[in-house]
Design an enzyme around this catalytic site. Sequence first.
Site, PDB file in Angstrom:
ATOM      1  N   HIS A   1      47.274  53.455  44.258  1.00 54.19           N
ATOM      2  CA  HIS A   1      46.743  54.112  43.545  1.00 54.19           C
ATOM      3  C   HIS A   1      45.552  55.412  44.721  1.00 54.19           C
ATOM      4  O   HIS A   1      44.150  54.796  44.810  1.00 54.19           O
ATOM      5  CB  HIS A   1      45.694  53.838  41.958  1.00 54.19           C
ATOM      6  CG  HIS A   1      45.856  53.065  40.838  1.00 54.19           C
ATOM      7  ND1 HIS A   1      45.764  52.638  40.218  1.00 54.19           N
ATOM      8  CD2 HIS A   1      46.684  54.046  40.235  1.00 54.19           C
ATOM      9  CE1 HIS A   1      46.429  51.972  39.177  1.00 54.19           C
ATOM     10  NE2 HIS A   1      47.167  53.445  39.119  1.00 54.19           N
TER      11      HIS A   1
ATOM     12  N   CYS B   1      40.592  72.616  52.351  1.00 55.80           N
ATOM     13  CA  CYS B   1      41.391  73.275  53.801  1.00 55.80           C
ATOM     14  C   CYS B   1      42.623  72.085  54.319  1.00 55.80           C
ATOM     15  O   CYS B   1      42.989  72.547  54.932  1.00 55.80           O
ATOM     16  CB  CYS B   1      40.081  73.978  54.850  1.00 55.80           C
ATOM     17  SG  CYS B   1      40.179  72.489  56.083  1.00 55.80           S
TER      18      CYS B   1
ATOM     19  N   PHE C   1      37.198  46.777  36.483  1.00 49.95           N
ATOM     20  CA  PHE C   1      37.050  48.070  35.638  1.00 49.95           C
ATOM     21  C   PHE C   1      36.313  47.343  34.023  1.00 49.95           C
ATOM     22  O   PHE C   1      35.850  47.993  33.308  1.00 49.95           O
ATOM     23  CB  PHE C   1      38.156  49.076  35.546  1.00 49.95           C
ATOM     24  CG  PHE C   1      38.164  50.023  36.694  1.00 49.95           C
ATOM     25  CD1 PHE C   1      39.105  49.196  38.783  1.00 49.95           C
ATOM     26  CD2 PHE C   1      37.936  50.053  37.328  1.00 49.95           C
ATOM     27  CE1 PHE C   1      39.283  49.183  39.036  1.00 49.95           C
ATOM     28  CE2 PHE C   1      37.932  50.856  38.707  1.00 49.95           C
ATOM     29  CZ  PHE C   1      38.553  50.394  40.022  1.00 49.95           C
TER      30      PHE C   1
HETATM   31  N1  APR Z   1      41.241  36.019  38.835  1.00 45.89           N
HETATM   32  C1  APR Z   1      42.196  36.177  38.319  1.00 45.89           C
HETATM   33  N2  APR Z   1      42.150  37.581  37.080  1.00 45.89           N
HETATM   34  C2  APR Z   1      41.048  38.092  37.290  1.00 45.89           C
HETATM   35  C3  APR Z   1      39.954  37.882  37.965  1.00 45.89           C
HETATM   36  C4  APR Z   1      40.032  36.149  38.804  1.00 45.89           C
HETATM   37  N3  APR Z   1      39.662  35.992  39.531  1.00 45.89           N
HETATM   38  N4  APR Z   1      39.131  38.106  37.538  1.00 45.89           N
HETATM   39  C5  APR Z   1      39.007  39.184  36.500  1.00 45.89           C
HETATM   40  N5  APR Z   1      39.998  38.846  36.536  1.00 45.89           N
HETATM   41  C6  APR Z   1      41.157  39.834  35.196  1.00 45.89           C
HETATM   42  C7  APR Z   1      40.615  40.352  33.813  1.00 45.89           C
HETATM   43  O1  APR Z   1      40.445  39.256  33.272  1.00 45.89           O
HETATM   44  C8  APR Z   1      41.233  41.709  33.912  1.00 45.89           C
HETATM   45  O2  APR Z   1      42.278  40.797  32.347  1.00 45.89           O
HETATM   46  O3  APR Z   1      42.059  40.854  35.959  1.00 45.89           O
HETATM   47  C9  APR Z   1      42.099  41.978  35.299  1.00 45.89           C
HETATM   48  C10 APR Z   1      41.527  43.256  35.640  1.00 45.89           C
HETATM   49  O4  APR Z   1      41.846  44.106  35.383  1.00 45.89           O
HETATM   50  P1  APR Z   1      41.263  45.385  34.595  1.00 45.89           P
HETATM   51  O5  APR Z   1      39.475  45.951  34.831  1.00 45.89           O
HETATM   52  O6  APR Z   1      42.149  46.532  33.911  1.00 45.89           O
HETATM   53  O7  APR Z   1      41.675  46.086  36.358  1.00 45.89           O
HETATM   54  P2  APR Z   1      43.036  46.682  36.800  1.00 45.89           P
HETATM   55  O8  APR Z   1      44.385  46.034  36.107  1.00 45.89           O
HETATM   56  O9  APR Z   1      42.879  46.946  38.515  1.00 45.89           O
HETATM   57  O10 APR Z   1      43.350  48.210  36.387  1.00 45.89           O
HETATM   58  C11 APR Z   1      43.913  49.179  36.437  1.00 45.89           C
HETATM   59  O11 APR Z   1      42.224  51.329  36.114  1.00 45.89           O
HETATM   60  O12 APR Z   1      40.096  51.664  36.109  1.00 45.89           O
HETATM   61  C12 APR Z   1      41.265  52.192  36.792  1.00 45.89           C
HETATM   62  O13 APR Z   1      42.555  52.933  38.694  1.00 45.89           O
HETATM   63  C13 APR Z   1      41.950  52.424  37.948  1.00 45.89           C
HETATM   64  O14 APR Z   1      43.418  50.467  39.075  1.00 45.89           O
HETATM   65  C14 APR Z   1      42.538  50.213  38.340  1.00 45.89           C
HETATM   66  C15 APR Z   1      43.819  50.771  37.127  1.00 45.89           C
END
Ligand code: APR
Length: 421
Positions: A119, A130, A35
């Site tokens: 989530h 419904c 995200f």
């Molecule tokens: N390996 C390790 N880390 C990774 C990788 C990978 N392959 N790809 C991305 N990341 C890291 C990114 O650097 C980032 O810090 O994963 C993190 C993802 O963070 P977010 O995008 O903020 O996602 P998340 O923390 O799951 O978001 C929480 O926010 O948008 C809402 O409901 C949605 O569940 C989600 C919640």
Amino acid sequence: MDTEAAKLARLIRENQPCVALTGAGISTESGIPDFRSPTGMWAEFDPLEYATLGAFEADPEKIWRFYAPRFSMLTEAEPNAAHRALAELERYGLLHAVITQNIDLLHARAGNQEVIEVHGSIRTSTCPACGARKALDAVLRLLEEGESAPRCSACGAVLKPDVVFFDEMLPQDAVDRAYELAAQARLLLVVGTSLEVWPVAELPLVTLLAGGKVAVVNEGPTSVDDQAEVKLTGKAGEVLGAVIGQLRPARGQVTVEDYDPDWPERYKAESDRIRAALGDAVIEIEHMGSTAVPGLAAKPIIDISVGLKSLELTGEHVGAMEQLGYEDLGELGLPSRLYFRKGGETSTHQVHAVVWGEEHWMRHLAFRDYLRSHPDEAREYGEAKRRVAAEVDYDSYAYVERKNVFTEELFARAWEWHGRG
Ligand code: APR
């Protein structure tokens, strides 16, 4: 990487129960964007426009124009090395549960048994009018048939995906269980989340306040990096792949031998040494497992159950066991038991220290005594073990997996027979 992976592997082995907390970052290697990274969903779509209940109620068709392609992407994706590593950790008894913010079902598809979806998930969609619920397959069929927004077959209203929108309450059961697990965790393994969204971002603090530790595997920064025992910056698939490599039991060869009348002798000698080492912490010591059953073929490993007054062994007690040549492997995934092993991967003796008279103690007593008083079943059990060992080409790991199936049935019968089932 290796030293960091080794450090994390040791943390996992020595701090049980371990609970994982994951986010979108664990699924990017499955082709699902996260995200908040520069390539993340919210770089392209405004979450207030596409991920709020208000937005859904205002224009459900629009929300489904966003979710329909997402549903196909999530269902076409496959679990990656990071998902598989967490499932493997669970199989080794080194991971208690996974708390996930992801709606993609990939942890369950990788084989994890306890997955807390805080989530929600794409598993079902519900009619806001419904309350009728539709399973993922049915929703996908409607979308494939060209419906722009899947409708309730009972009342025709547009279904809402059972994912948690920003202005929506999280599922209470899942939240309660997540807080409970975070408080119980001796190690919270945070993987692939920025920890920017509450209340999930609070969970590592719950673990720390309860005296547990936090470890982080994430490409970008998270809100708990400073409090973490280790922060491994890298791709979760690579990092957890290296970690599981350090924790995977060596695939040794299993041997199932004819009953050896010397086994009770070896037990007796060892139990005297253990009693001397643990002193008044011990109430009773018993020879358990297959080598304690006359006539039963078994792996030549002496299993010893030590019935303790309590599970609190001092450093001195552990030191005395190490003096006898035992490795202290902690709970190894079983909170009610302390596990000591002598002889490394090709162990000769295994000590299961438990609270005397509690379930673990009683179940193993029942199992042994049942086999001792049912020689025919004991013989069959021995033959089944030999058969399985040959079928898996004596691979120790595959043997344990296969044998557990019929051993559990036997345990249940013994427990029944013992009048406790
Ligand atoms: N390996 C390790 N880390 C990774 C990788 C990978 N392959 N790809 C991305 N990341 C890291 C990114 O650097 C980032 O810090 O994963 C993190 C993802 O963070 P977010 O995008 O903020 O996602 P998340 O923390 O799951 O978001 C929480 O926010 O948008 C809402 O409901 C949605 O569940 C989600 C919640």
